[in-house]
Design an enzyme around this catalytic site. Sequence first.
Site, short mmCIF file in Angstrom:
data_model
loop_
_atom_site.label_atom_id
_atom_site.label_comp_id
_atom_site.label_asym_id
_atom_site.label_seq_id
_atom_site.Cartn_x
_atom_site.Cartn_y
_atom_site.Cartn_z
N HIS A 133 0.89 -1.10 -0.10
CA HIS A 133 -0.08 0.01 0.05
C HIS A 133 1.02 1.15 -0.08
O HIS A 133 0.57 2.23 -0.60
CB HIS A 133 -0.93 0.00 1.22
CG HIS A 133 -2.12 -0.87 1.02
ND1 HIS A 133 -2.69 -1.36 2.11
CD2 HIS A 133 -2.72 -1.33 0.10
CE1 HIS A 133 -3.83 -1.92 1.77
NE2 HIS A 133 -3.71 -2.22 0.43
N ARG A 154 -10.36 0.77 -10.58
CA ARG A 154 -10.93 -0.17 -9.23
C ARG A 154 -12.24 0.37 -8.65
O ARG A 154 -12.16 1.64 -8.19
CB ARG A 154 -9.79 -0.16 -8.34
CG ARG A 154 -8.34 -0.45 -8.80
CD ARG A 154 -7.19 -0.37 -7.62
NE ARG A 154 -6.00 -0.73 -8.23
CZ ARG A 154 -4.84 0.13 -8.59
NH1 ARG A 154 -5.18 1.39 -8.55
NH2 ARG A 154 -3.88 -0.57 -8.85
N ARG A 174 -12.55 -2.38 -13.91
CA ARG A 174 -12.59 -3.90 -13.10
C ARG A 174 -13.84 -3.87 -12.18
O ARG A 174 -13.96 -3.08 -11.51
CB ARG A 174 -11.24 -3.92 -12.49
CG ARG A 174 -11.20 -5.48 -11.67
CD ARG A 174 -9.79 -5.62 -10.98
NE ARG A 174 -9.70 -4.57 -9.65
CZ ARG A 174 -8.82 -4.47 -9.05
NH1 ARG A 174 -7.63 -5.19 -9.48
NH2 ARG A 174 -8.73 -3.74 -7.86
N GLU A 183 -4.37 -12.88 -13.27
CA GLU A 183 -3.85 -12.64 -12.35
C GLU A 183 -3.23 -14.17 -11.67
O GLU A 183 -2.58 -14.31 -10.72
CB GLU A 183 -4.41 -11.97 -11.41
CG GLU A 183 -5.14 -10.71 -11.90
CD GLU A 183 -6.05 -10.03 -10.95
OE1 GLU A 183 -5.86 -9.20 -10.07
OE2 GLU A 183 -7.33 -10.60 -11.18
N ASN A 230 0.75 -7.61 -10.26
CA ASN A 230 1.05 -7.66 -8.63
C ASN A 230 0.49 -8.93 -8.02
O ASN A 230 1.42 -9.84 -7.58
CB ASN A 230 0.39 -6.70 -8.01
CG ASN A 230 0.65 -5.17 -8.51
OD1 ASN A 230 1.50 -4.93 -9.24
ND2 ASN A 230 -0.09 -4.38 -8.08
N ASP A 231 -0.63 -9.41 -8.36
CA ASP A 231 -1.18 -10.82 -8.05
C ASP A 231 -0.72 -11.90 -8.78
O ASP A 231 -0.36 -12.72 -8.31
CB ASP A 231 -2.39 -10.85 -8.28
CG ASP A 231 -3.51 -10.24 -6.81
OD1 ASP A 231 -2.75 -10.76 -5.70
OD2 ASP A 231 -4.52 -9.54 -6.98
N CYS A 243 -1.87 -3.84 -16.20
CA CYS A 243 -2.23 -2.75 -15.43
C CYS A 243 -1.61 -2.78 -14.10
O CYS A 243 -1.94 -2.33 -13.09
CB CYS A 243 -3.68 -2.67 -15.16
SG CYS A 243 -4.34 -4.37 -14.57
#
Length: 556
Positions: free
Chosen positions: A186, A288, A325, A415, A438-439, A486
């Site tokens: 974060h 998001r 998304r 992901e 990221n995921d 993304c």
Amino acid sequence: MEKTLRGVGVSHGVAIGQVRHMGTAVLEPPTTRIPTEDAPREQARAKAAVDAVAADLIARGNLAGGEAQAVLEAQALMAQDPELMADVERRIAVGSSAERGVYDAFAAYRALLAAAGEYLAGRVADLDDVRNRIVARLLGVPMPGVPDSDEPYVLLARDLAPADTALLDPTLVLGFVTEEGGPTSHSAILARALGVPAVVALPGATGIAEGVVVAVDGSSGEVLISPSEAEQAELRALAAERKAALAASSGPGRTSDGHLVPLLANVGGPGDVAAALEAGAEGVGLFRTEFLFLDDSKRAPSEETQVEAYRKVLEAFPEGRVVVRVLDAGADKPLEFLTPADEPNPALGVRGLRTLLEHPEVLRTQLRALATAAEGLPVHLEVMAPMVADRADAKAFAQACREAGLEAKFGAMVEIPSAALRARSILEEVEFLSLGTNDLAQYTFAADRQVGALARLQDPWQPALLDLVAAAASAAQAAGKSCGVCGEAAADPVLACVLTGLGVTSLSMGSASIPYVRASLATFTLAQCQRAAAAARSADSAEEARTAAQQVLSGE
């Protein structure tokens, strides 16, 4: 201590200044027992402190806006968790003071999170911050957080809570360095949104003495201790060179030989639109929508409320591309009305599209709201599902889009490794792919994105991750469809060139990174990007991949 330390650079820029340390955490409160008749008073004190901290977090989120707002509102919900508050009241009823009851209840909840799998364990820092704020208020001591200073400084901390990162004053905080965290934590994401140079996962960072001058390079991840005047001048010259390159770059994203690579912005809501437009974003690559649902974890926002919020973002990009998304709930974003509370490992359980398929009315309402919000607008709306695992998932989402009457392209986020490996099959059902690196890294390496000790496995330069990106991009190219990125990988100017060389068709990132990526792409031809991508994939580690790509691009 060594002269030069190296962590993970997560936000571009160079900062030179004296070190100031983050305020220390609240000490453990005393275990003094209270008389039974004082329990109601102590319970009221605890409730008032919890409510005040939650209100403060929400107020900070409102000031910060956008992505930070969603993160801080999630923390506020954590503070007021009914089960947690019930435990606090129970402990006070049997003799604990308000502050001790809070401390012990949070300690028990902390242990549950730490044992619930690495994904949720990554939220322990957020929970600790909430606890510290509540206990500090009850004890009447200064709130832990950013130090007071009249002079600009470089902030050092073991880790930074979102509540602190979101409201950093860039005129005072020149940059920050943390021992913990990773490139997709974060704090890293919020630092990029603020445009503050930052380095995370730097071993021994808090051992640097207060007042020592350091130079922080948020691009390379290097922190120079007590730099000489000559070294400071060299770094400032480098920063000026980068700034000049940014100023000279404008227009759409493209390589030096004219290969177009649209540069899009990641946004969390209407509050992020102004920064995206100022950075020259060609649209939105990741909208998001969770921010709207986090306002109230007990019920979904009405269709009318959703329409209003979505339309504000869509109106900002006439003729542009906006990729939305749908709700990504579960794991670290639990919603009381949607996500089960007793999953042994939520990150590997019912989250993302899985959650929506179990609650089709929530998905149906959101898709209808998006369709209504786009009516009469020239925007190119695209809608994608999170956590798509296979063709069956993609087919179910595509069918839901059609049934909702959505006149938009619909796609799938990649992901999960299975989605990258079977991208050709998934593309039989949807019209585009979007790689959430990221995921994808988290699931590829079984490495939680919030755990600093695993930062090397979250490095988007890992060759195995690049292999998965190449597989998805190749499948999309063969199908004549688009495949964007993304995830935060797109924010790295050099890696952006490698992703382009792998066949990625668009790049979406925090707005502050767009000028850096635009300038970098404009320096190289598509062929150079392709050679750099091949060199990176042939390496055996993230560091070797980065070095190999840089050597190709620099002509070595």
